[in-house]
Scaffold this motif. Structure first.
Motif, PDB file in Angstrom:
ATOM      1  N   VAL A 435       0.837  -1.201   0.000  1.00 17.60           N
ATOM      2  CA  VAL A 435       0.000   0.000   0.000  1.00 17.60           C
ATOM      3  C   VAL A 435       0.870   1.248   0.000  1.00 17.60           C
ATOM      4  O   VAL A 435       0.603   2.214  -0.731  1.00 17.60           O
ATOM      5  N   ALA A 436       1.925   1.233   0.818  1.00 19.72           N
ATOM      6  CA  ALA A 436       2.808   2.397   0.880  1.00 19.72           C
ATOM      7  C   ALA A 436       3.467   2.663  -0.456  1.00 19.72           C
ATOM      8  O   ALA A 436       3.561   3.815  -0.910  1.00 19.72           O
ATOM      9  N   GLY A 437       3.935   1.605  -1.130  1.00 21.86           N
ATOM     10  CA  GLY A 437       4.566   1.781  -2.431  1.00 21.86           C
ATOM     11  C   GLY A 437       3.585   2.254  -3.488  1.00 21.86           C
ATOM     12  O   GLY A 437       3.926   3.069  -4.356  1.00 21.86           O
ATOM     13  N   LEU A 438       2.360   1.767  -3.418  1.00 17.19           N
ATOM     14  CA  LEU A 438       1.331   2.198  -4.368  1.00 17.19           C
ATOM     15  C   LEU A 438       1.033   3.676  -4.213  1.00 17.19           C
ATOM     16  O   LEU A 438       0.962   4.423  -5.192  1.00 17.19           O
ATOM     17  N   LEU A 439       0.875   4.137  -2.970  1.00 25.49           N
ATOM     18  CA  LEU A 439       0.551   5.539  -2.734  1.00 25.49           C
ATOM     19  C   LEU A 439       1.729   6.450  -3.064  1.00 25.49           C
ATOM     20  O   LEU A 439       1.540   7.572  -3.532  1.00 25.49           O
ATOM     21  N   GLY A 451      -4.010  11.972 -12.258  1.00 28.85           N
ATOM     22  CA  GLY A 451      -3.595  11.472 -10.956  1.00 28.85           C
ATOM     23  C   GLY A 451      -4.303  10.226 -10.492  1.00 28.85           C
ATOM     24  O   GLY A 451      -4.073   9.778  -9.365  1.00 28.85           O
ATOM     25  N   ALA A 452      -5.164   9.636 -11.310  1.00 32.03           N
ATOM     26  CA  ALA A 452      -5.892   8.426 -10.919  1.00 32.03           C
ATOM     27  C   ALA A 452      -5.091   7.185 -11.294  1.00 32.03           C
ATOM     28  O   ALA A 452      -4.381   7.159 -12.307  1.00 32.03           O
ATOM     29  N   PHE A 453      -5.212   6.142 -10.467  1.00 30.61           N
ATOM     30  CA  PHE A 453      -4.544   4.876 -10.764  1.00 30.61           C
ATOM     31  C   PHE A 453      -5.033   4.331 -12.102  1.00 30.61           C
ATOM     32  O   PHE A 453      -6.226   4.411 -12.425  1.00 30.61           O
ATOM     33  N   ALA A 472      -8.309   7.211   2.651  1.00 33.72           N
ATOM     34  CA  ALA A 472      -8.834   8.312   1.840  1.00 33.72           C
ATOM     35  C   ALA A 472      -7.974   8.514   0.595  1.00 33.72           C
ATOM     36  O   ALA A 472      -8.492   8.755  -0.498  1.00 33.72           O
ATOM     37  N   MET A 473      -6.668   8.397   0.741  1.00 32.29           N
ATOM     38  CA  MET A 473      -5.786   8.538  -0.419  1.00 32.29           C
ATOM     39  C   MET A 473      -6.037   7.451  -1.449  1.00 32.29           C
ATOM     40  O   MET A 473      -6.082   7.708  -2.653  1.00 32.29           O
ATOM     41  N   VAL A 474      -6.182   6.219  -0.981  1.00 31.09           N
ATOM     42  CA  VAL A 474      -6.423   5.106  -1.895  1.00 31.09           C
ATOM     43  C   VAL A 474      -7.718   5.331  -2.668  1.00 31.09           C
ATOM     44  O   VAL A 474      -7.766   5.212  -3.905  1.00 31.09           O
ATOM     45  N   VAL A 475      -8.778   5.663  -1.962  1.00 31.70           N
ATOM     46  CA  VAL A 475     -10.093   5.787  -2.590  1.00 31.70           C
ATOM     47  C   VAL A 475     -10.139   6.976  -3.534  1.00 31.70           C
ATOM     48  O   VAL A 475     -10.668   6.888  -4.651  1.00 31.70           O
ATOM     49  N   GLU A 476      -9.585   8.102  -3.111  1.00 27.60           N
ATOM     50  CA  GLU A 476      -9.613   9.283  -3.979  1.00 27.60           C
ATOM     51  C   GLU A 476      -8.773   9.092  -5.232  1.00 27.60           C
ATOM     52  O   GLU A 476      -8.966   9.794  -6.227  1.00 27.60           O
TER      53      GLU A 476
END
Length: 747
Positions: A435-439, A451-453, A472-476
């Protein structure tokens, strides 16, 4: 101004009982362990040379207020779904990038302003209309830029603050942290309001009071409104360390009274008026439901009367956490509403090929819904793996994110067991990430120009470890039309950061929830399954999978632990010492991580500890950010710093950060061990930790072992009582109500 030695047992991050207990505990125990990292919240003069990431995030409260006011003027509406990241998501992304790199954020996180009545009315934002699906053609990936190096505080500003601190009798070594917390003109701010010293992590109210008396003399009084505001903010920060995003107003005022604030209600309202905290009135669900039933029985249907009689609770929260929950609820509602009504993919055939069990049920749920929850133990990860394989076969862009590098490797092995080498996959080509690497943008599929995945489906494993800001960061960051699966074991310890996102969403009952029917295998699986439902059962262990080692005191516990790791487990089971992990409730005490690591180092890797107490070959626990622990080993030390190897990845920790982020790692706490597994685990339960045990702690500690579990048992009947009677303690949050307001519960 003195500080207390760090001898406390590790407090579960965010697990005091009710809100009242949280506020009282925060006031009484300012030396509790910092969430996730295990570092003391006390500020020791020698440790103040460089602030931690958590301290840096508190550093710009003055600038935060200015940013909040600017946002109120510029942005009154919600962030449009699917547009370029801004507001909450942009601020959160910048903060995480800074934390992941070790950079000090230039300012605290600022969120978009709420609607004009958000501070005094019900807190749920209006439902966002369903957004159109994202276009099929995806722009080229945009990789996240590397953050700049941290900027040191100006020497002249530090010197000016040193003079003020010395005048007030405080350690002048706190000066860099004060400058970081207060910004420009810190010396003047400190003279004008000495209680601003409480913004430095680890400083307690009684210490700030002494500093204020020295500076203000006869003008210093307990009823000073500056003191009331500062203590209010301090209590809210302590509650956040305990996992709460908000506090009940009654609990907060009670804690203020305990801290000698004569008019706590005025102190709270002054803090709210200054924009340093927010006030919410949230409906009390149970009471509201009963009141509605009573009105229906009486034939009353007047809406005005219903609104007037609606029972509410008044909550006070820090801006960043309270509004992060609103951003999260808003983003989740967008994910739910933006999924195309008819998906062209042939999900049903994929579900059929997965059999009739929970995997097929999960695939069907994800086919028809934007947000799905999945719960189960470690063996249940095979079901999200089947989902990922099915989605890939349909040509979808899929990514799975785990909490730790170990979890990442284990899940990758489930996806490709015949080719998986046991080492970390290439983050540029592999769709299993952390998760940390993804964000941070260092792993995963990258982002589009907005800026969207670049994803159609995101599977988040270890979902209970998501705090409200990272969630919140993941979802946004998810595009419109994407699907989100949150999967995890609900019985483990909750996130190190504030919030209880996964548990709140399960409680909201607004989206499909697939409960796995795949049990964890073997005697250890049987044991932890019993613990999860409150039963401590004796299991058959013909292969010595579970062994109980009774001890009389902490000294014997340390001796037997070293014996088990160094001799008994390798000889009897063939598991070498480097693959056996010791887990204990706290860092301090006669059998805490410090004492155990000292004894284990002496036996397994003796040395002089030439570099900050470390030698080549030492096992370590590296904390790159608060709440994250990565196990590893010391390779060498030189002028660059301490060289580590963490899961096959080289890491260099600068000399000035070693004391803040590296511990010996033969023994960990259960919070540090969440998301990790070892062939063998030795769980140490000395007698002085009996009162700190809870069912989630026991479940988490026991569940870290794959082949063998030894329990060094010195708590008598307290272990069984903890499993049977001490469930997860409550956290005060707003997410269930906010989410229900936008996505009504399923019938």
């Amino acid at each position: 101004m003195s500080t207390e030695p760090d001898t406390t047992e590790e407090a579960e991050p965010g697990t005091p009982g009710a809100a009242e207990e949280a506020a009282q505990d925060a006031a009484d125990d300012a030396s509790a362990e910092e969430a996730g990292t295990g570092e003391s919240a006390e500020t020791v003069a020698g440790d103040a040379k460089q602030p931690s990431e958590a301290e840096a995030e508190l550093a710009a409260q003055r600038e935060l207020r200015e940013r909040i006011e600017r946002r109120k003027a510029e942005k009154q509406g919600p962030i449009a779904s699917g547009t370029k990241l801004s507001g909450t998501a942009a601020d959160l992304m910048a903060a995480v990038r800074a934390v992941e790199s070790g950079e000090k954020p230039a300012a605290a996180i600022a969120f978009r302003a709420p609607a004009p009545d958000a501070r005094t009315t019900t807190g749920a934002p209006a439902t966002r209309p369903a957004a159109a699906p994202s276009p099929s053609a995806s722009p080229a990936p945009v990789r996240q830029p590397q953050p700049a190096a941290p900027v040191a505080a100006p020497p002249e500003a530090v010197e000016a603050v040193r003079g003020v601190l010395a005048e007030g009798g405080a350690p002048d070594t706190l000066a860099p942290q004060v400058v970081s917390a207060l910004g420009d003109g810190a010396d003047g701010q400190l003279r004008a309001d000495p209680w601003q010293l409480l913004r430095v992590a680890g400083v307690r109210p009684e210490q700030a009071d002494g500093f204020a008396r020295a500076l203000l003399g006869a003008e210093c009084a307990p009823d000073d409104e500056r003191r009331g505001r500062a203590v209010t903010l301090w209590l809210l920060e302590q509650a956040a360390l305990a996992g709460h995003t908000v506090l009940d107003a009654a609990a907060l005022t009670a804690a203020l009274t305990q801290r000698g604030v004569p008019d706590p209600d005025t102190a709270v309202q002054s803090t709210v008026a200054e924009g340093e905290a927010l006030e919410f009135q949230d409906a009390i669900e149970e009471a509201a439901g009963q009141a509605a039933a009573d009105r229906e029985a009486d034939g009353e249907d007047d809406e005005a009367e219903e609104a007037q009689e609606r029972p509410v609770r008044v909550l006070i929260g820090l801006e960043r956490y309270a509004l992060a929950e609103e951003s999260l609820a808003d983003g989740l509602a967008r994910i739910v509403n933006s999924l195309p009504k008819e998906a062209p993919e042939d999900w049903e055939s994929s579900a059929g090929s997965s059999g009739r069990g929970s995997a097929a049920e999960l695939i069907r749920a994800v086919a028809g819904h934007g947000l799905v929850l999945h719960t189960g133990g470690d063996a249940a990860r095979a079901e999200p793996a089947a989902l990922v394989a099915a989605a890939r076969s349909l040509g979808l862009r899929v990514c799975a994110a785990a909490h730790t590098p170990v979890g990442r490797r284990r899940f990758a092995a489930l996806l490709a067991p015949e080719t998986h080498s046991g080492t970390d996959p290439d983050p540029e080509s592999e769709s299993v990430v952390t998760v940390a690497g993804l964000l941070a943008g260092t792993e995963g599929p990258g982002r589009d120009a907005d800026g969207a995945f670049l994803l159609d489906l995101l599977v988040v494993l270890d979902a209970p470890q998501l705090d409200v800001e990272s969630a919140a960061m993941v979802v946004e960051s998810l595009p419109d039309g994407a699907r989100l699966l949150l999967s995890g074991d609900p019985a483990v310890l909750w996130s190190a950061g504030p919030g209880r996102v996964f548990a709140d969403l399960v409680a909201a009952r607004t989206c499909p929830h697939v409960v796995s029917r795949t049990p964890d295998p073997g005697p250890i699986g049987e044991l932890v399954s019993g613990v999860s439902v409150g039963e401590l059962t004796q299991v058959e262990a013909p292969g010595k999978e579970v062994v109980i080692v009774p001890v009389r005191d902490a000294g014997e516990a340390v001796h037997r632990t070293v014996q088990l790791v160094a001799d008994s487990v390798p000889r009897a089971l063939g598991v070498p010492a480097e693959q056996t992990q010791v887990i204990t409730p706290g860092h301090g005490g006669a059998a805490g991580t410090r004492a155990l690591n000292s004894a284990l180092k002496e036996r397994l890797n003796p040395g002089p500890g030439r570099f900050g107490g470390f030698d080549p070959g030492d096992r370590i626990a590296y904390s790159p950010a608060p709440g994250r622990t990565v196990p590893g080993q010391v390779v060498k030390a030189d002028a660059e710093g301490l060289h580590l190897e963490c899961g096959g990845v080289p890491v260099v920790v600068p000399k000035e950060r070693v004391e803040l982020s590296v511990r010996h790692g033969w023994a960990l706490t259960a919070h540090q061990a969440v998301g990790l597994h070892w062939p063998a685990a030795v769980v140490v339960l000395p007698g002085d930790t009996a009162s700190s045990l809870t069912r989630p702690w026991v479940y988490t500690a026991f569940g870290r072992a794959e082949r063998h579990l030894s329990v060094v048992h010195g708590v008598d009947q307290a272990l069984a009582r903890a499993v049977a009677e001490v469930p997860a303690k409550a956290r005060t949050t707003r997410l269930p109500g906010l989410f229900r307001a936008q996505v009504p519960p399923a019938v």
